[in-house]
Write a protein that holds these residues in place. Structure first.
Motif, short mmCIF file in Angstrom:
data_model
loop_
_atom_site.label_atom_id
_atom_site.label_comp_id
_atom_site.label_asym_id
_atom_site.label_seq_id
_atom_site.Cartn_x
_atom_site.Cartn_y
_atom_site.Cartn_z
N PHE A 1 0.88 -1.17 0.00
CA PHE A 1 0.00 0.00 0.00
C PHE A 1 0.90 1.21 0.00
N GLY A 2 0.59 2.19 -0.81
CA GLY A 2 1.45 3.37 -0.77
C GLY A 2 0.91 4.50 -1.60
N GLY A 3 1.75 5.51 -1.72
CA GLY A 3 1.37 6.67 -2.50
C GLY A 3 2.53 7.15 -3.34
N LEU A 4 2.20 7.66 -4.52
CA LEU A 4 3.19 8.31 -5.36
C LEU A 4 2.73 9.77 -5.43
N THR A 5 3.35 10.61 -4.61
CA THR A 5 2.82 11.95 -4.37
C THR A 5 2.75 12.84 -5.60
N ASP A 6 3.72 12.72 -6.52
CA ASP A 6 3.71 13.64 -7.66
C ASP A 6 3.43 12.93 -8.98
N CYS A 7 2.70 11.83 -8.91
CA CYS A 7 2.40 11.06 -10.13
C CYS A 7 0.89 10.82 -10.19
N PRO A 8 0.17 11.57 -11.05
CA PRO A 8 -1.28 11.37 -11.17
C PRO A 8 -1.59 9.95 -11.65
N PRO A 9 -2.76 9.42 -11.29
CA PRO A 9 -3.06 8.01 -11.57
C PRO A 9 -2.99 7.64 -13.05
N LYS A 10 -3.51 8.47 -13.95
CA LYS A 10 -3.50 8.13 -15.38
C LYS A 10 -2.06 8.01 -15.88
N LEU A 11 -1.19 8.91 -15.44
CA LEU A 11 0.23 8.86 -15.83
C LEU A 11 0.88 7.59 -15.27
N CYS A 12 0.57 7.30 -14.02
CA CYS A 12 1.09 6.11 -13.36
C CYS A 12 0.72 4.84 -14.16
N VAL A 13 -0.53 4.76 -14.59
CA VAL A 13 -1.00 3.61 -15.35
C VAL A 13 -0.31 3.56 -16.72
N ASP A 14 -0.20 4.72 -17.38
CA ASP A 14 0.46 4.77 -18.70
C ASP A 14 1.90 4.27 -18.61
N VAL A 15 2.62 4.73 -17.57
CA VAL A 15 4.01 4.31 -17.37
C VAL A 15 4.06 2.80 -17.11
N TYR A 16 3.17 2.31 -16.27
CA TYR A 16 3.16 0.90 -15.90
C TYR A 16 2.86 0.00 -17.10
N MET A 17 1.98 0.46 -17.99
CA MET A 17 1.54 -0.37 -19.13
C MET A 17 2.50 -0.29 -20.32
N ASP A 18 3.40 0.69 -20.34
CA ASP A 18 4.28 0.92 -21.49
C ASP A 18 5.53 0.03 -21.39
N LEU A 19 5.50 -1.10 -22.11
CA LEU A 19 6.59 -2.08 -22.02
C LEU A 19 7.90 -1.53 -22.58
N ASP A 20 7.83 -0.81 -23.70
CA ASP A 20 9.06 -0.27 -24.30
C ASP A 20 9.73 0.72 -23.36
N PHE A 21 8.93 1.55 -22.71
CA PHE A 21 9.49 2.52 -21.78
C PHE A 21 10.10 1.81 -20.55
N ARG A 22 9.47 0.72 -20.15
CA ARG A 22 9.98 -0.01 -18.98
C ARG A 22 11.40 -0.50 -19.20
N LYS A 23 11.72 -0.88 -20.44
CA LYS A 23 13.08 -1.34 -20.75
C LYS A 23 14.10 -0.25 -20.47
N GLN A 24 13.67 1.01 -20.53
CA GLN A 24 14.59 2.13 -20.30
C GLN A 24 14.84 2.37 -18.81
N TRP A 25 13.83 2.16 -17.96
CA TRP A 25 14.01 2.52 -16.55
C TRP A 25 14.15 1.35 -15.58
N ASP A 26 13.78 0.15 -15.99
CA ASP A 26 13.87 -1.00 -15.08
C ASP A 26 15.15 -1.79 -15.37
N GLN A 27 16.11 -1.67 -14.47
CA GLN A 27 17.43 -2.29 -14.67
C GLN A 27 17.39 -3.81 -14.68
N TYR A 28 16.29 -4.41 -14.22
CA TYR A 28 16.23 -5.87 -14.13
C TYR A 28 15.62 -6.52 -15.38
N VAL A 29 15.17 -5.69 -16.33
CA VAL A 29 14.60 -6.25 -17.56
C VAL A 29 15.72 -6.70 -18.48
N LYS A 30 15.70 -7.97 -18.84
CA LYS A 30 16.65 -8.50 -19.82
C LYS A 30 15.98 -8.51 -21.20
#
Length: 174
Positions: free
Chosen positions: A19-48
C-alpha cells in the motif's frame, strides 16, 4: 510504503501486499508508465527481455528478469488487462496479470520459467496531485532462492522499484 509479506504455510512461498502513495504522479500517468513495455526497458534495470506478441487474438507478454550471479535468470509469460472503473464516483484503474502457457513461448535453456505468477494493481487519485497504489503480488520463482535474496527483495528491492516507478513517471512526460 507499508509492505506486508504473507507466508502461507501450504506453499512455503511469499505473497506481497503493498500500500502506498506516489505523491507527484497522477493516476493516469502512473497507469500509462506501468503499461508501457518499451518505456519499462529504459528505466527498469532488471529487464533483460520484454515484449508483447499476439497469440490467437490474445496479447501475451514475455518478460525475462535478470537475477544476481550465480542464480539463473527467470522468465514469465503472462496476459494482463487494464480497466478504468468508476466506483461511487471514484475513478480507479485496475491492472490484472496472470501467467499462461503458450506454445509460441517455449522455455529457454538456462532460464527458469516462472509458471505461477499473479498480480493485481489498483491505482486511484490521492485527492491531490498524486496516486494511491495497492498491489498484490505472488510468484513462484522456482529453484532454490537464498533467504538473503528474499530478504533483500522485501526490504530493499520493492521500495527501490517504487522509487524507480516514481522517477519514470517524472521522465515519461518529458
Amino acid at each position: 510504503f507499508p509492505l506486508s509479506i504473507l507466508f502461507p504455510q501450504q506453499s512455503g512461498l511469499y505473497e506481497y501486499k503493498i500500500f502506498g502513495g506516489l505523491t507527484d504522479c497522477p493516476p493516469k500517468l502512473c497507469v500509462d508508465v506501468y503499461m508501457d513495455l518499451d518505456f519499462r526497458k529504459q528505466w527498469d534495470q532488471y529487464v533483460k527481455e520484454l515484449y508483447e506478441k499476439t497469440n490467437d487474438g490474445e496479447k501475451v507478454i514475455y518478460w525475462q528478469v535478470k537475477y544476481p550471479f550465480p542464480l539463473s535468470n527467470r522468465d514469465y509469460v503472462y496476459i494482463r488487462e487494464c480497466r478504468e472503473m468508476d466506483v461511487d464516483g471514484r475513478k480507479i484503474w485496475v491492472v490484472l496479470a496472470q501467467s499462461v502457457s503458450v506454445p509460441q513461448c517455449p522455455e529457454k535453456p538456462g532460464i527458469i520459467r516462472v509458471k505461477s505468477y499473479k498480480q493485481s494493481l489498483a491505482i486511484e487519485s490521492d485527492g491531490k496531485t498524486g496516486s494511491k497504489v495497492y498491489m498484490y503480488y505472488f510468484d513462484n520463482p522456482g529453484g532454490m532462492i537464498p533467504s538473503w535474496l528474499v530478504n533483500w527483495t522485501a526490504k530493499s528491492g520493492v521500495p527501490a522499484f517504487l522509487k524507480d516507478v516514481q522517477k519514470a513517471c517524472r521522465d515519461y512526460s518529458k
